[in-house]
Design a protein around this motif. Structure first.
Motif, short mmCIF file in Angstrom:
data_model
loop_
_atom_site.label_atom_id
_atom_site.label_comp_id
_atom_site.label_asym_id
_atom_site.label_seq_id
_atom_site.Cartn_x
_atom_site.Cartn_y
_atom_site.Cartn_z
N SER A 5 0.83 -1.21 0.00
CA SER A 5 0.00 0.00 0.00
C SER A 5 0.86 1.25 0.00
O SER A 5 0.60 2.20 -0.74
N LEU A 6 1.91 1.24 0.84
CA LEU A 6 2.80 2.40 0.90
C LEU A 6 3.53 2.61 -0.43
O LEU A 6 3.70 3.74 -0.88
N SER A 7 3.97 1.52 -1.03
CA SER A 7 4.66 1.62 -2.32
C SER A 7 3.73 2.22 -3.36
O SER A 7 4.13 3.09 -4.14
N PHE A 8 2.49 1.77 -3.36
CA PHE A 8 1.51 2.30 -4.31
C PHE A 8 1.27 3.78 -4.06
O PHE A 8 1.22 4.59 -5.00
N LEU A 9 1.14 4.16 -2.79
CA LEU A 9 0.91 5.57 -2.45
C LEU A 9 2.09 6.44 -2.86
O LEU A 9 1.92 7.56 -3.35
N PHE A 10 3.30 5.90 -2.68
CA PHE A 10 4.48 6.68 -3.04
C PHE A 10 4.56 6.87 -4.56
O PHE A 10 4.90 7.95 -5.05
N ILE A 11 4.26 5.82 -5.30
CA ILE A 11 4.25 5.92 -6.77
C ILE A 11 3.18 6.90 -7.21
O ILE A 11 3.40 7.75 -8.10
N LEU A 12 1.99 6.83 -6.58
CA LEU A 12 0.91 7.77 -6.88
C LEU A 12 1.36 9.20 -6.60
O LEU A 12 1.10 10.12 -7.38
N PHE A 13 2.09 9.35 -5.51
CA PHE A 13 2.60 10.66 -5.13
C PHE A 13 3.51 11.23 -6.20
O PHE A 13 3.42 12.40 -6.58
N LEU A 14 4.41 10.39 -6.73
CA LEU A 14 5.34 10.84 -7.76
C LEU A 14 4.62 11.14 -9.07
O LEU A 14 4.97 12.06 -9.79
N VAL A 15 3.60 10.35 -9.37
CA VAL A 15 2.83 10.58 -10.60
C VAL A 15 2.09 11.91 -10.53
O VAL A 15 2.02 12.66 -11.52
N ILE A 16 1.56 12.25 -9.35
CA ILE A 16 0.87 13.52 -9.17
C ILE A 16 1.79 14.69 -9.49
O ILE A 16 1.36 15.72 -10.02
N LEU A 17 3.10 14.52 -9.22
CA LEU A 17 4.05 15.62 -9.36
C LEU A 17 4.66 15.75 -10.76
O LEU A 17 5.44 16.66 -10.99
N ILE A 18 4.32 14.85 -11.67
CA ILE A 18 4.96 14.89 -13.00
C ILE A 18 4.71 16.25 -13.66
O ILE A 18 3.57 16.67 -13.82
N PRO A 19 5.79 16.93 -14.07
CA PRO A 19 5.61 18.21 -14.77
C PRO A 19 5.31 17.99 -16.25
O PRO A 19 5.50 16.89 -16.77
#
Length: 456
Positions: A5-19
């Protein structure tokens, strides 16, 4: 909270930040050099049909080439699925995602090395400037990864791997050769074998030096020409910038430690706690803590003397990012502290402040904020007296009113104020959940790392 779950959240977090695109000259230069390595086989820029070899060595762009090729072919697929404007945005967005992948690797390595929970690793990475630089193509996240691996493998007595990553550090940025004596001294503490010594020195020092001299001789016609000129014209800030190790070290130190614009601890407040752990480890005569603290001091003093020490038009103390992930080892030495409640309060408070600062910067256009402030001129050292966080938060308000000014890919495709607020809320919610879970479950959830056979 489960690891998956944490890994998924972290990946989601990085995807949100894509410029949606690259922003700063350095990033564009790295990308163009990588692209030209693929197309014409030379780490160069092409201007008015002339080939130019910039001040950057070609090794980092070479590292980028497989990724650029993948992005290129994915871009062709986008053209079949989306309109031209959308496919261009998606293709550009893939490029800086390279450092998002690097950041994900660092997230896992912190967990592995300090034997912490994934919660702590998640909180550490998202509350420091690594979060912002995970969406850029700057070289610093890669350097911070290689620094981390160099220390980790040296501590675990995997000397061949350690020497290889030390070599990568120096190959990617020649000035990193200053770290090699420190690594070699700590290598000598446990290994006096002559052949092992020769191997370590040959890989970590001799190989990078030969590569750089060969590169300089072949592309610049001079062994010692590393491409840096005494000054250059900054097209963004419209000023001539002096560069080189000619800056007052004391002024640079004051800037990195105390200035409101570039203080290491304003942008990475949780590192105050990590450094306290490092100092505690030194008092307890822990060799790992001593090595990391020396590397930290080397980094601070090195870039304090560089002009411009601010790192140009960039967010926070960019040059110091190289040492940020490995400082997480400081939490190893806080596992047995007496005042556990005070530690938890400080950890929650400092990490929350760091997250608010770095997440806000990651989802807004900080470069617009700097330029609008009228106080950012490379070489003018406004950072010594002026704090740009006010301008960044002001840019956040502007972005709510007009989401299209955000560099965020999602908002470029769907510029809606409601969506922007949803992204903000999602980011803060994810961090809050992880922080709450850490606070609830922490019972000394980090222990000293295994040093392999005997430790250094």
């Amino acid at each position: 909270m489960k690891t998956t779950s944490l890994s998924f959240l972290f990946i989601l977090f990085l995807v949100i930040l894509i410029p949606s695109s690259l922003s700063i000259t350095d990033e564009l230069v790295y990308f163009e050099m990588g692209k030209n390595i693929i197309t014409i086989g030379k780490p160069c820029l092409i201007k008015n049909n002339n080939i130019i070899y910039p001040r950057f060595q070609g090794f980092y762009p070479l590292l980028l080439t497989p990724y650029i090729l993948c992005a290129k072919y994915l871009g062709k697929i986008f053209y079949f699925v989306f309109n031209e404007q959308t496919s261009n945005m998606l293709n550009w967005a893939l490029i800086p995602l390279f450092n998002g992948i690097i950041t994900l690797v660092i997230f896992y390595l912190i967990r592995l090395f300090i034997n912490s929970s994934y919660n702590m690793s998640f909180i550490f990475v998202t509350s420091c400037i690594l979060l912002f630089y995970s969406k850029t193509l700057f070289i610093e996240p890669v350097l911070s990864l290689f620094m981390f691996l160099s220390v980790m493998f040296l501590y675990k007595q995997r000397y061949l791997l350690s020497s290889m990553f030390i070599a990568f550090l120096v190959i990617l940025k020649p000035v990193n050769i200053i770290y090699t004596p420190v690594f070699y001294i700590f290598f000598l503490l446990k290994n006096r074998n002559l052949l092992k010594n020769i191997e370590f020195l040959a890989i970590s020092i001799l190989l990078p030096v030969i590569l750089h001299f060969a590169y300089n001789s072949f592309y610049r016609g001079d062994f010692y020409n590393f491409g840096y000129q005494p000054r250059y014209y900054d097209t963004l800030t419209k000023v001539w910038v002096h560069q080189g190790f000619s800056h007052s070290i004391l002024r640079g130190l004051a800037g990195y430690l105390f200035s409101p614009g570039k203080s290491f601890f304003i942008y990475n407040p949780l590192l105050l706690l990590a450094l306290a752990g490092i100092i505690k480890g030194i008092i307890e005569k822990q060799i790992l803590a001593v090595m990391i603290f020396i590397l930290f001091l080397q980094t601070i003093f090195l870039y304090a003397g560089w002009a411009p020490w601010e790192g140009g038009l960039c967010y926070g103390p960019r040059f110091l990012l190289i040492i940020v992930p490995i400082l997480s080892a400081g939490f190893i030495y806080l596992k047995d502290i007496t005042y556990k409640k005070i530690f938890k309060i400080l950890f929650v408070g400092l990490s929350s402040i760091g997250f608010i600062i770095n997440f806000t910067a990651s989802i807004t256009n900080v470069y617009n904020a700097y330029l609008k402030s009228g106080r950012y001129g490379t070489g003018h050292s406004f950072s010594m007296t002026y704090n740009y966080l006010y301008d960044i938060f002001k840019e956040l308000v502007y972005t709510i009113a007009d989401p299209s000014i955000s560099p965020n890919l999602i908002l470029k495709l769907f510029p809606d104020a409601g969506l922007f607020l949803l992204l903000l809320f999602t980011g803060f919610l994810i961090f809050s959940i992880v922080l709450f879970d850490w606070n609830r479950s922490v019972r000394g959830d980090y222990t000293a790392p295994s040093a392999g056979r005997q430790g250094i």
